[in-house]
Motif scaffolding. Structure first.
Motif, mmCIF file in Angstrom:
data_model
loop_
_atom_site.group_PDB
_atom_site.id
_atom_site.type_symbol
_atom_site.label_atom_id
_atom_site.label_comp_id
_atom_site.label_asym_id
_atom_site.label_seq_id
_atom_site.Cartn_x
_atom_site.Cartn_y
_atom_site.Cartn_z
ATOM 1 N N SER A 24 37.292 -27.558 -6.885
ATOM 2 C CA SER A 24 35.981 -28.120 -7.234
ATOM 3 C C SER A 24 35.676 -28.122 -8.726
ATOM 4 O O SER A 24 34.843 -28.894 -9.175
ATOM 5 C CB SER A 24 34.875 -27.356 -6.504
ATOM 6 O OG SER A 24 34.996 -27.550 -5.123
ATOM 7 N N VAL A 25 36.328 -27.260 -9.483
ATOM 8 C CA VAL A 25 36.031 -27.156 -10.913
ATOM 9 C C VAL A 25 37.206 -27.650 -11.763
ATOM 10 O O VAL A 25 37.014 -28.407 -12.704
ATOM 11 C CB VAL A 25 35.670 -25.694 -11.284
ATOM 12 C CG1 VAL A 25 35.420 -25.558 -12.775
ATOM 13 C CG2 VAL A 25 34.460 -25.218 -10.485
ATOM 14 N N ALA A 26 38.410 -27.216 -11.416
ATOM 15 C CA ALA A 26 39.566 -27.444 -12.288
ATOM 16 C C ALA A 26 40.563 -28.464 -11.747
ATOM 17 O O ALA A 26 41.706 -28.510 -12.198
ATOM 18 C CB ALA A 26 40.269 -26.105 -12.511
ATOM 19 N N TRP A 27 40.168 -29.285 -10.802
ATOM 20 C CA TRP A 27 41.088 -30.154 -10.065
ATOM 21 C C TRP A 27 42.001 -30.998 -10.952
ATOM 22 O O TRP A 27 43.180 -31.175 -10.650
ATOM 23 C CB TRP A 27 40.306 -31.049 -9.112
ATOM 24 C CG TRP A 27 41.178 -31.911 -8.261
ATOM 25 C CD1 TRP A 27 41.304 -33.275 -8.321
ATOM 26 C CD2 TRP A 27 42.063 -31.486 -7.210
ATOM 27 N NE1 TRP A 27 42.198 -33.721 -7.381
ATOM 28 C CE2 TRP A 27 42.679 -32.638 -6.677
ATOM 29 C CE3 TRP A 27 42.387 -30.260 -6.666
ATOM 30 C CZ2 TRP A 27 43.598 -32.598 -5.643
ATOM 31 C CZ3 TRP A 27 43.301 -30.199 -5.634
ATOM 32 C CH2 TRP A 27 43.895 -31.355 -5.132
ATOM 33 N N THR A 28 41.491 -31.534 -12.043
ATOM 34 C CA THR A 28 42.294 -32.438 -12.873
ATOM 35 C C THR A 28 43.034 -31.718 -14.000
ATOM 36 O O THR A 28 43.718 -32.370 -14.789
ATOM 37 C CB THR A 28 41.414 -33.559 -13.467
ATOM 38 O OG1 THR A 28 40.358 -32.963 -14.216
ATOM 39 C CG2 THR A 28 40.843 -34.444 -12.374
ATOM 40 N N THR A 29 42.922 -30.392 -14.072
ATOM 41 C CA THR A 29 43.609 -29.644 -15.125
ATOM 42 C C THR A 29 45.095 -29.494 -14.797
ATOM 43 O O THR A 29 45.492 -29.590 -13.628
ATOM 44 C CB THR A 29 42.999 -28.243 -15.303
ATOM 45 O OG1 THR A 29 43.250 -27.477 -14.120
ATOM 46 C CG2 THR A 29 41.509 -28.323 -15.598
ATOM 47 N N PRO A 30 45.910 -29.250 -15.811
ATOM 48 C CA PRO A 30 47.342 -29.047 -15.553
ATOM 49 C C PRO A 30 47.610 -27.898 -14.565
ATOM 50 O O PRO A 30 48.520 -28.004 -13.744
ATOM 51 C CB PRO A 30 47.909 -28.722 -16.941
ATOM 52 C CG PRO A 30 46.984 -29.415 -17.890
ATOM 53 C CD PRO A 30 45.623 -29.296 -17.254
ATOM 54 N N ARG A 31 46.831 -26.820 -14.623
ATOM 55 C CA ARG A 31 47.031 -25.679 -13.719
ATOM 56 C C ARG A 31 46.820 -26.093 -12.264
ATOM 57 O O ARG A 31 47.629 -25.795 -11.394
ATOM 58 C CB ARG A 31 46.072 -24.533 -14.098
ATOM 59 C CG ARG A 31 46.072 -23.385 -13.133
ATOM 60 C CD ARG A 31 47.359 -22.577 -13.266
ATOM 61 N NE ARG A 31 47.334 -21.479 -12.324
ATOM 62 C CZ ARG A 31 48.323 -21.217 -11.483
ATOM 63 N NH1 ARG A 31 49.400 -21.953 -11.489
ATOM 64 N NH2 ARG A 31 48.250 -20.220 -10.657
#
Length: 129
Positions: A24-31
């Motif tokens: 919900s928060v970091a979905w598009t981040t590399p991690r």
């Protein structure tokens, strides 16, 4: 055994809060993309779905935490019920993932092992008590 079950349920809740954060928060981040095996384009196109799915994980974690608090406050029946609903749903979701896509077996095992152990310990503890 009930205490062990609640500790394991708490660990499962923490894991699902982390999954909430990833979805919900970091979905598009590399991690998050590395964790879920998505490309930048796939992550962008599935962002709304992941955002919604992440909240399901958060709500399951909240149910478990409410259960733990209720047991600690002396309401064993209501607390155990809430904890079992939360961990049982986590386990069921892991089974659905495993049965629907065998390539996700590793993720299903990671997602479902601690809830399984929590359910088993809680049930044994409640039956013995």
């Amino acid at each position: 055994m009930v205490v062990l079950g609640l500790v394991l349920a708490g660990v499962a809740a923490l894991l699902h809060v982390y999954i909430f954060w990833l979805e919900s928060v970091a979905w598009t981040t590399p991690r998050a993309r590395a964790t879920f095996g998505t490309t930048e384009d796939e992550a962008r196109h599935t962002r709304a779905m992941a955002y919604n799915q992440g909240f399901y994980n958060l709500f399951l974690a909240i149910a478990v935490v409410v259960g733990i608090v209720l047991v600690a406050a002396g309401s064993t029946g209501a607390g155990a019920t809430a904890a079992l609903v939360g961990t049982g749903s986590m386990l069921a979701a892991a089974l659905v993932l495993l049965l629907s896509d065998r390539t996700k077996a590793s993720a299903a095992i990671k997602q479902g092992t601690v809830p399984l152990l929590a359910v088993v310990a809680l049930v044994i503890g409640l039956l013995a008590g």
